[in-house]
Design an enzyme around this catalytic site. Structure first.
Site, PDB file in Angstrom:
ATOM      1  N   TRP A  94      46.059 124.201  49.635  1.00 14.90           N
ATOM      2  CA  TRP A  94      45.411 124.549  48.337  1.00 14.90           C
ATOM      3  C   TRP A  94      44.437 125.655  48.760  1.00 14.90           C
ATOM      4  O   TRP A  94      43.642 125.508  49.298  1.00 14.90           O
ATOM      5  CB  TRP A  94      44.693 123.649  47.805  1.00 14.90           C
ATOM      6  CG  TRP A  94      44.047 123.572  46.348  1.00 14.90           C
ATOM      7  CD1 TRP A  94      44.660 123.226  45.136  1.00 14.90           C
ATOM      8  CD2 TRP A  94      42.701 123.886  46.278  1.00 14.90           C
ATOM      9  NE1 TRP A  94      43.756 123.753  44.191  1.00 14.90           N
ATOM     10  CE2 TRP A  94      42.654 124.120  44.670  1.00 14.90           C
ATOM     11  CE3 TRP A  94      41.674 124.215  46.923  1.00 14.90           C
ATOM     12  CZ2 TRP A  94      41.366 124.290  44.244  1.00 14.90           C
ATOM     13  CZ3 TRP A  94      40.329 124.476  46.388  1.00 14.90           C
ATOM     14  CH2 TRP A  94      40.209 124.446  45.002  1.00 14.90           C
TER      15      TRP A  94
ATOM     16  N   HIS B  58      26.142 122.349  15.045  1.00 19.97           N
ATOM     17  CA  HIS B  58      25.265 123.130  15.560  1.00 19.97           C
ATOM     18  C   HIS B  58      25.847 124.670  16.303  1.00 19.97           C
ATOM     19  O   HIS B  58      25.377 125.074  17.098  1.00 19.97           O
ATOM     20  CB  HIS B  58      24.384 122.567  16.554  1.00 19.97           C
ATOM     21  CG  HIS B  58      23.502 121.307  15.940  1.00 19.97           C
ATOM     22  ND1 HIS B  58      22.485 121.697  15.443  1.00 19.97           N
ATOM     23  CD2 HIS B  58      24.003 120.126  15.896  1.00 19.97           C
ATOM     24  CE1 HIS B  58      21.897 120.609  14.862  1.00 19.97           C
ATOM     25  NE2 HIS B  58      22.918 119.406  15.190  1.00 19.97           N
TER      26      HIS B  58
END
Ligand code: F6R
Length: 611
Positions: free
Chosen positions: A74, A507
């Site tokens: 990885w 919001h």
């Protein structure tokens, strides 16, 4: 985050290493490589998966030998290219035929590289790892073990390494600091790997290498020392899991297997931990600290990703059951914000792998500042488990799918048991605890009922699969479930999804809602039910399509939403244990429908051992 496997014995190493590598592939799958020492040292590397490596070996001709190593990567330092794939060599005119695989990061590689270049070493890759191979080569005077010890004295960072040298066909040297490494002990053979899944097919006897320890393995014996060559003991123990636990069985993917395993995993998680007669939770791992827990002034849960979502649920549970002020924090943020750790602070590190670097660092920081450090960890003997003062294992079995599922419910279940354990020592009556434990014990059956709807969940997923933006909304203890639902969807299907508290939507994020946008609401019956229904109306009136996770028998929700997934009724604070399940199944089907690799999503790795 990179998997390594190495072998020394009397069997042909190739097959054994490739099989081991497949078991470890969940840790990283950008590129893979193998080195085997037979009559000569042969190395094969490729970009891509282990299958690509097998093809490459086929093309390059046989590689024989009974000593070797392999790696699945990885990428951290250096792109995904063949030259950056491991094993790395100290070749060039100064080389001794040293090959090395590494999991971790050599932090001072730049300084070391300059030093080695001045000495004439020529580097072929962009990795930090190659520096270590050359440094070992530079220090090599006919004794690989001593050269490895010497090199490790010079490096800072984290490593689990395996090293071989063409001049020493009977020696495998391995070492670790910070990254996991286990040594399986067979008859005249050793198999070394990042975790036991690559070992268990060959032997059930193994030892975990302690930090700063080097092991020299020959076919007949081994010895373990510090990097300063001081002998240290290694305790060979029986491995706790068998092959069946890591086999796919009849399932197509590990993720699906692990989702369906959840009821059984939770039963094992609770086994022996619930005392029905005394109305008490029995947690041997923390009993020594029961008093400190009961008198704690503050409890902080830290983790990352899915484990962080379990931390959030943990704070609700702890405040409800034990009435101790509780917070959660990203381990990565906690660590670096000069955290205030007052007397009576308990820090709970939550982690499936027990190796997440951010979580481990946060734990160490908290310990250093005087907190009692607890762990809620799955992998036995992992770094976090070893660094904590005490802890509770999940016991949900190995989790192989990169997307965490059964570990999440295990973490929440342990957080619930821990909260009851502490609460009972403070003020909870045995009657209350007993009633609650009864509900806890019903959770596996409840999850089974949710899983019966898998086909329905698949057909609902199909309706919205072309949509690129999804919202996941919940309140209170189901807010972390909304976050988890969004994380599951994005990480394996690459669909953009946002999770948030349902009330937060108006919001700002409400501006995103357009005609047909899927909004998944966790709308079970609890103290926030009515409020969530209002939020559902707000989405509907703007053209959004609502998929609700609702309590069985709630026909009202059905009349308000396009689609419903029903879950059995449970006390509010236990609801995440069931409300998360349809969202896991939804994400699984979405990824499949989009043709994605469910168990190995792009750019991800199972355990993230870099900060
Ligand atoms: C998501 C996932 C990750 C992990 C995170 C922490 O499905 O698996 O978000 O939860 O990387 O890992 P552990 O639990 O091993 O510390």
């Amino acid at each position: 985050m990179c998997g390594i496997v190495a072998y020394i014995g009397r069997k042909p190493a190739k097959h054994l290493l490739l099989e081991g590598l497949k078991r470890l592939e969940y840790r990283g799958y950008d590129s893979a490589g193998i080195a085997i020492l037979g009559t000569t040292l042969k190395v094969v590397r490729t970009v891509g998966r282990v299958r690509a490596l097998e093809d490459q070996i086929e093309k390059q001709g046989e590689i024989d030998g009974t000593l070797g190593m392999a790696h699945t990567r990885w990428a951290t330092h250096g792109g995904v290219t063949e030259k950056n794939a491991h094993p790395h060599l100290d070749d060039g005119k100064l080389g001794h035929g040293i090959a090395l695989v590494h999991n971790g990061i050599i932090e001072n590689y730049a300084v070391l590289k300059r030093y080695l270049e001045d000495k004439g070493h020529v580097f072929k890759s962009e990795t930090d790892t190659e520096v270590l191979a050359h440094l070992i080569g530079e220090l090599y005077r006919g004794d690989l073990e001593r050269a490895v010890q010497g090199a490790l004295r010079e490096v800072t960072g984290a490593y689990a390494i395996a090293v071989i040298c063409a001049k020493e066909p009977d020696t495998l040297v391995v070492a670790r600091k910070g990254s996991p490494l286990m040594v399986g002990v067979g008859k005249d053979e050793y198999i070394v790997a990042s975790d036991s899944s690559a070992i268990v097919a060959h032997t059930t006897q193994a030892f975990t290498l302690a930090d700063y320890t080097v092991a020299k393995l020959t076919r007949e014996s081994f010895r373990t020392t510090t990097v300063d060559n001081v002998p240290v003991d290694a305790q060979v123990k029986e491995l706790e899991f068998d092959l069946e636990q890591i086999d796919l069985g009849t399932f197509e993917h590990y993720m699906l297997k692990e989702i369906f395993e959840q009821p059984r995993s939770l039963r094992v998680c609770m086994q022996g931990r619930i005392d029905d007669r005394a109305g008490q939770v029995v947690l041997g791992g923390v009993s020594e600290f029961a008093r400190r827990l009961a008198t704690a002034r503050r409890i902080v849960f830290v983790g990352q990703g899915t484990a962080l979502h379990a931390c959030m649920v943990g704070t609700y549970l702890m405040e409800e059951m034990a009435k101790i002020p509780s917070d959660w924090d990203f381990a990565s943020e906690f660590r670096y914000r000069n955290p205030i750790v007052e007397e009576g602070t308990v820090v709970v590190a939550v982690s499936q792998s027990g190796e997440t670097a951010d979580t481990l660092s946060a734990l160490m920081e908290a310990k250093q500042r005087g907190a009692l450090a607890l762990g809620i960890v799955n992998v036995v003997g992992s770094s976090i488990a070893r660094e904590t003062d005490a802890g509770v294992y999940l016991r949900v079995g190995p989790e192989i799918g990169v997307a965490s599922t059964k570990a999440f419910v295990g973490q929440v279940m342990v957080a619930a048991m821990l909260s009851l354990f502490v609460g009972r020592r403070r003020f909870l009556s045995s009657e209350f605890t007993l009633a609650y434990l009864k509900q806890l014990k019903s959770v596996p059956d409840c999850i089974d009922r949710v899983l019966e709807q898998s086909d329905h969940i698949r057909s609902v997923t199909a309706k919205y699969i072309h949509r690129e933006n999804w919202l996941f909304l919940g309140r209170g203890v189901n807010y972390p479930v909304a976050l988890e639902g969004a994380l599951k969807l994005k990480e394996i299907s690459y669909i953009h999804a946002e999770g948030m508290p349902a009330a937060e939507m108006k919001h700002g994020p409400i501006a995103l809602i357009d005609h047909g946008m899927p909004a998944v609401f966790v709308a079970t019956r609890n103290s926030q039910y009515e409020k969530v229904l209002s939020n559902i109306q707000e989405v509907r009136s703007r053209g959004g399509h609502v998929i609700a996770v609702a309590t069985e028998g709630d026909d009202h929700v059905r009349s308000l939403c396009e689609d419903v997934f029903y879950v059995p009724d449970l006390p509010e604070h236990l609801q995440p244990l069931v409300t998360v399940v349809p969202l896991q199944v939804l994400a699984y089907h979405a990824a499949l429908m989009r043709g994605k690799d469910v168990d190995k999503p792009r750019n991800l790795a199972k355990s993230v051992t870099v900060e």
